[in-house]
Design an enzyme around this catalytic site. Structure first.
Site, PDB file in Angstrom:
ATOM      1  N   ASP A 138      32.262 -58.786  14.745  1.00 13.89           N
ATOM      2  CA  ASP A 138      32.727 -59.952  14.004  1.00 13.89           C
ATOM      3  C   ASP A 138      34.118 -59.728  13.432  1.00 13.89           C
ATOM      4  OD1 ASP A 138      31.258 -58.062  12.262  1.00 13.89           O
ATOM      5  OD2 ASP A 138      31.808 -59.450  10.652  1.00 13.89           O
ATOM      6  N   GLU A 183      29.499 -57.521   9.805  1.00 11.93           N
ATOM      7  CA  GLU A 183      29.973 -56.435   8.931  1.00 11.93           C
ATOM      8  C   GLU A 183      30.863 -56.997   7.835  1.00 11.93           C
ATOM      9  OE1 GLU A 183      32.810 -53.299   7.522  1.00 11.93           O
ATOM     10  OE2 GLU A 183      33.206 -55.208   8.522  1.00 11.93           O
TER      11      GLU A 183
END
Length: 381
Positions: free
Chosen positions: A78, A140
């Site tokens: 991400d 994350e």
């Protein structure tokens, strides 16, 4: 994926990865499918691990004998949103500018993912005595939301790994420690009404000011110690990062929401730093307000010994003494908490992350690729 081959170089792979707008908190099936297809094409054993959200997944891949303890190369798929107005080009199209490759996630941290994937064919061609695992996570950037599910699944995927290298941008200098973090949302609800009759309402913003004051006092107290000079600043910290409430100036605000985070030096539980704020709203209930406490994220600090085998390995591979600690956080603390030694080491610079025209340099990709291939030589020995 048409025309995708196992011979793609790191820059070509990075261009493909950047093209996926895998923004934190959003579905990531497209990038997961691309990586799965590529890795399987290189001979890796791949497992996709859907998260409880239903539209996001972690990915775990292995080259070598999974029943033998090996090493994990860890990274997140991400990226933060690319809403900054001053991008000089499309943030989701990799653009070369001399030696700089610009795009959202180029440095944090699709550059590392690209190097790991580019190294796959060479690793697959080696007679590995110990496996190299690839653990790619989601969300994350929302406080390490995805990787705990991946870590929980490890016993069913491989023998307990000897260690984990988290490829966050560190200039390819290994880092042995970082702060832990905890974050929460505090909601205060009162009673709306016309601002001309404050006696008939309950002003949630006014009430939330007590929580805000407690946060300021807590932050000031933490700045007085305890201290750990490996970090900057050398103490645990706390801040309210967001606050919002109210509908209009002439309406008594019915709700107010604060979001707060604490960052803890090693040896301090980050969630414990928030306890005074969790207790602060209690007095408001007696006044007729409702309060809600919602944990947002939490991960522990990382503290790897300078003499740990993983630290010694990274010292040899990089030619640099590992840095004792940094103040930002990573998934490494969660791996260590699960009993797996972890260290940070990746290409690029964290100072380039989360800003317009983020970039990584081609020389940094090449150096990272050499490091992973050298690691593969060790695993084949």
């Amino acid at each position: 994926m048409n025309g995708m081959t196992s011979g793609m170089n790191a820059e070509e792979i990075l261009a493909c990865l950047v093209a996926f707008p895998s923004v934190v908190g959003q579905p990531n099936g497209a990038i997961v499918d691309w990586i799965r297809t590529y890795a399987e094409g290189c001979g890796a054993s791949v497992t996709v691990l859907p998260g409880p959200e239903g539209d996001r997944a972690n990915l775990f891949a292995t080259i070598g004998p999974a029943e033998v303890p090996g090493l994990i190369l860890s990274g997140h798929m991400d990226v933060v949103p690319a809403g900054e107005p001053c991008w000089s080009s499309d943030p989701f199209v990799l653009r070369r500018e001399g030696k700089r490759l610009r795009g959202r996630g180029a440095s944090d941290m699709k550059g590392f993912l690209a190097c790991a994937l580019a190294a796959l064919p060479a690793l697959a061609a080696k007679p590995l005595a110990r496996p190299v695992h690839f653990a790619f996570s989601y969300d994350e950037e929302a406080g390490c939301q995805g990787v705990p599910h991946l870590i929980a699944a490890l016993p069913g995927l491989c023998a307990r790994p000897e260690g984990c290298i988290v490829g966050e941008p560190s200039g390819l200098v290994a880092v042995r420690g970082h702060k832990g973090k905890a974050a929460a949302r505090i909601a205060v609800r009162g009673r709306a009404g016309h601002s001309s009759r404050p006696d008939l309402g309950l002003n949630a913003i006014h009430a939330a000011s007590a929580v805000l004051a407690a946060a300021v006092q807590r932050a000031e107290a933490l700045a007085r110690g305890p201290f750990d000079t490996r970090f900057e600043p050398p103490y645990s910290s706390l801040q309210v990062g967001r606050i919002g409430g109210g509908e209009a100036l002439n309406i008594i605000p019915e709700s107010c929401v604060l979001e707060v985070e604490a960052r803890a030096i090693a040896g301090v539980d980050p969630e414990s730093l928030l306890l005074p704020l969790r207790e602060a709203p209690a007095a408001l209930v007696a006044l007729g307000f409702r309060t809600d406490w919602t944990p947002l994220s939490a991960y522990p600090a990382l503290a790897l010994s300078a003499e740990a085998p993983l630290a010694c390995l990274m010292r040899e591979l990089t030619g640099h003494e590992p840095v004792a600690a940094v103040s930002y956080g990573t998934e490494a603390g969660l791996y260590q908490a699960a009993g797996i030694d972890a260290i940070i080491c990746g290409p690029g610079d964290i100072a380039r992350a989360h800003k317009a025209d983020e970039y990584i340099e081609t020389d940094e990709l090449a150096a990272c690729l050499r490091l992973i291939e050298a690691l593969g030589e060790r695993m084949a020995a």
